[in-house]
Design an enzyme around this catalytic site. Structure first.
Site, mmCIF file in Angstrom:
data_model
loop_
_atom_site.group_PDB
_atom_site.id
_atom_site.type_symbol
_atom_site.label_atom_id
_atom_site.label_comp_id
_atom_site.label_asym_id
_atom_site.label_seq_id
_atom_site.Cartn_x
_atom_site.Cartn_y
_atom_site.Cartn_z
ATOM 1 N N SER A 279 0.845 -0.934 -0.072
ATOM 2 C CA SER A 279 -0.074 -0.037 -0.071
ATOM 3 C C SER A 279 0.900 1.264 0.032
ATOM 4 C CB SER A 279 -0.781 0.052 1.257
ATOM 5 O OG SER A 279 -1.437 1.239 1.468
ATOM 6 N N TYR B 266 -2.220 -0.007 10.668
ATOM 7 C CA TYR B 266 -2.336 -0.464 9.509
ATOM 8 C C TYR B 266 -1.064 -0.206 8.728
ATOM 9 C CZ TYR B 266 -3.853 -0.902 4.390
ATOM 10 O OH TYR B 266 -3.969 -1.356 3.179
HETATM 11 P P1 NDP Z 1 -11.596 -6.453 0.377
HETATM 12 O O1 NDP Z 1 -12.252 -6.113 1.830
HETATM 13 O O2 NDP Z 1 -12.591 -6.002 -0.824
HETATM 14 O O3 NDP Z 1 -10.999 -7.664 0.187
HETATM 15 C C1 NDP Z 1 -10.255 -8.173 1.113
HETATM 16 C C2 NDP Z 1 -10.127 -9.615 1.068
HETATM 17 O O4 NDP Z 1 -9.065 -10.297 1.992
HETATM 18 C C3 NDP Z 1 -11.337 -10.415 1.099
HETATM 19 O O5 NDP Z 1 -11.273 -11.475 -0.101
HETATM 20 C C4 NDP Z 1 -11.180 -11.236 2.319
HETATM 21 O O6 NDP Z 1 -11.714 -12.488 2.301
HETATM 22 C C5 NDP Z 1 -9.637 -11.439 2.531
HETATM 23 N N1 NDP Z 1 -9.443 -11.809 3.884
HETATM 24 C C6 NDP Z 1 -9.339 -10.660 4.877
HETATM 25 N N2 NDP Z 1 -8.832 -11.346 5.901
HETATM 26 C C7 NDP Z 1 -8.797 -12.604 5.696
HETATM 27 C C8 NDP Z 1 -8.044 -13.759 6.636
HETATM 28 N N3 NDP Z 1 -8.152 -13.776 7.726
HETATM 29 N N4 NDP Z 1 -7.973 -14.870 5.836
HETATM 30 C C9 NDP Z 1 -8.209 -14.975 4.708
HETATM 31 N N5 NDP Z 1 -8.544 -13.934 3.839
HETATM 32 C C10 NDP Z 1 -8.851 -12.886 4.505
HETATM 33 O O7 NDP Z 1 -10.148 -5.044 0.382
HETATM 34 P P2 NDP Z 1 -9.354 -4.838 -0.814
HETATM 35 O O8 NDP Z 1 -9.573 -5.800 -2.136
HETATM 36 O O9 NDP Z 1 -9.111 -3.453 -1.079
HETATM 37 O O10 NDP Z 1 -8.051 -5.619 -0.076
HETATM 38 C C11 NDP Z 1 -7.039 -6.385 -0.655
HETATM 39 C C12 NDP Z 1 -5.646 -5.911 0.010
HETATM 40 O O11 NDP Z 1 -5.291 -4.530 -0.723
HETATM 41 C C13 NDP Z 1 -5.370 -5.689 1.357
HETATM 42 O O12 NDP Z 1 -4.352 -6.355 1.547
HETATM 43 C C14 NDP Z 1 -5.313 -4.172 1.394
HETATM 44 O O13 NDP Z 1 -4.772 -3.655 2.491
HETATM 45 C C15 NDP Z 1 -4.878 -3.781 0.100
HETATM 46 N N6 NDP Z 1 -5.041 -2.449 -0.137
HETATM 47 C C16 NDP Z 1 -6.222 -1.719 -0.461
HETATM 48 C C17 NDP Z 1 -6.448 -0.623 -0.680
HETATM 49 C C18 NDP Z 1 -7.820 0.121 -0.930
HETATM 50 O O14 NDP Z 1 -7.803 1.169 -1.164
HETATM 51 N N7 NDP Z 1 -8.930 -0.654 -1.140
HETATM 52 C C19 NDP Z 1 -5.204 0.131 -1.130
HETATM 53 C C20 NDP Z 1 -3.907 -0.347 -0.763
HETATM 54 C C21 NDP Z 1 -3.807 -1.784 -0.498
HETATM 55 P P3 NDP Z 1 -12.664 -13.112 3.546
HETATM 56 O O15 NDP Z 1 -13.126 -11.977 4.235
HETATM 57 O O16 NDP Z 1 -13.693 -14.028 2.634
HETATM 58 O O17 NDP Z 1 -11.899 -14.008 4.237
HETATM 59 C C1 8X3 Z 2 -4.996 1.446 1.616
HETATM 60 C C2 8X3 Z 2 -4.788 3.002 1.305
HETATM 61 O O1 8X3 Z 2 -4.618 5.402 1.922
HETATM 62 O O2 8X3 Z 2 -6.192 4.009 3.319
HETATM 63 O O3 8X3 Z 2 -3.954 0.681 1.934
HETATM 64 O O4 8X3 Z 2 -3.776 3.673 3.477
HETATM 65 S S1 8X3 Z 2 -4.903 4.088 2.439
#
Ligand code: NDP
Ligand code: 8X3
Length: 253
Positions: free
Chosen positions: A135, A148
């Site tokens: 991120s 985070y």
């Molecule tokens: P979502 O919440 O849409 O997806 C998160 C995914 O992670 C889900 O499929 C969830 O599946 C899975 N997950 C969470 N906890 C667990 C667990 N304990 N075991 C297995 N699977 C898990 O969020 P995003 O798609 O946005 O997030 C994906 C990644 O991208 C993360 O690492 C996030 O930090 C990163 N990210 C996101 C950004 C954003 O702005 N959205 C920006 C930068 C980075 P389930 O709940 O079914 O287990």
């Molecule tokens: C998620 C993006 O800006 O919320 O990783 O940290 S931010």
């Protein structure tokens, strides 16, 4: 032989979009996450489009579950360490330690547990590509985001060390570091408060999961001698964690 891609956190957002995209690119996809019903829907969608998908429902926070589910896998060409979350957004003196545990256990320890099972298989095969979803919070630390940001700083450090560790085995490591992507991320961060989650994207056209999947698909098909170490992806209206240009909403007359 058909290439195989293992994607964690494929029930939603970036992981789901990446599973769909890589299946379209011809990978046999192994999609994981905790919500088995969502995985079944994804599998049906990929198969209906002529692709191949198997699903494994488990929690990446449990080393035992990770080992049990992933140890039998062979010939993984591509691993996308994507499962992760933000939980809570408050000053350090007010944070909920259960949220802190969830973030550290998922974003850091979960990624490590998965990698510990898959990386030796890639080393033995002499090939593979690992994508870690970091991120912008992996190099910037913002108010209210101590844990985070710490977890994503850890992903940034792990990615750099992992790249060095796996270099001689011919395994590529790419860290993808997005800014604002509209997924279930904010709803999860605000513990289901949809109104607060929607406000994060007010006046901004955020990235989508498909945008991130596009970048992964591109980096995955580069020739063997070429790797993307680190890729920062932002909406055009965002310059950093503290810099977002929000266009005011047009009032309808
Ligand atoms: P979502 O919440 O849409 O997806 C998160 C995914 O992670 C889900 O499929 C969830 O599946 C899975 N997950 C969470 N906890 C667990 C667990 N304990 N075991 C297995 N699977 C898990 O969020 P995003 O798609 O946005 O997030 C994906 C990644 O991208 C993360 O690492 C996030 O930090 C990163 N990210 C996101 C950004 C954003 O702005 N959205 C920006 C930068 C980075 P389930 O709940 O079914 O287990
Ligand atoms: C998620 C993006 O800006 O919320 O990783 O940290 S931010």
């Amino acid at each position: 032989m058909q290439k195989q891609a293992l994607i964690t956190g494929a029930t939603s957002g970036i992981g789901r979009a990446t599973a769909l995209r890589l299946a379209k690119e011809g990978y046999a996809v192994i999609a994981t996450g905790r919500r088995a019903d969502r995985l079944a829907t994804l599998r049906a969608e990929i198969e209906a489009a002529g692709g191949r998908c198997t699903t494994l429902a488990f929690d990446v926070r449990s080393e035992e579950e990770v080992r049990r589910n992933l140890s039998p896998l062979e010939n993984i060409d591509l691993l996308v360490n994507n499962a992760g979350l933000a939980a809570g957004l408050e000053h350090i003196d007010l944070g909920d330690t259960r949220d802190w545990d969830a973030m550290i256990d998922t974003n850091v320890k979960g990624l490590l547990y998965v990698t510990r099972v898959i990386a030796p298989k890639m080393v033995a095969a002499g090939r593979g590509h690992i994508f870690n979803i970091g991120s912008i919070a992996g190099t910037e630390a913002y108010e209210n985001g101590a844990v985070y940001c710490a977890s994503k700083h850890a992903v940034h450090a792990i990615s750099q060390s992992m790249r060095a560790d796996l270099l001689s085995a011919g395994i590529k490591v790419t860290e993808i570091r997005p800014g604002m992507v509209e997924t279930e991320f904010s709803e999860v961060r605000f513990h289901g408060d949809k109104k607060r989650a929607d406000a994060v994207y007010d006046g901004v056209e955020p990235l989508t999961g498909a945008d991130i999947a596009e970048a992964i698909a591109w980096a995955a098909q580069l020739p063997a001698h070429m790797n993307v170490n680190d890729m920062v992806l932002m909406p055009s209206q965002q310059a950093g964690a503290y810099y977002t240009h929000r266009k005011t909403k047009q009032t309808t007359l």
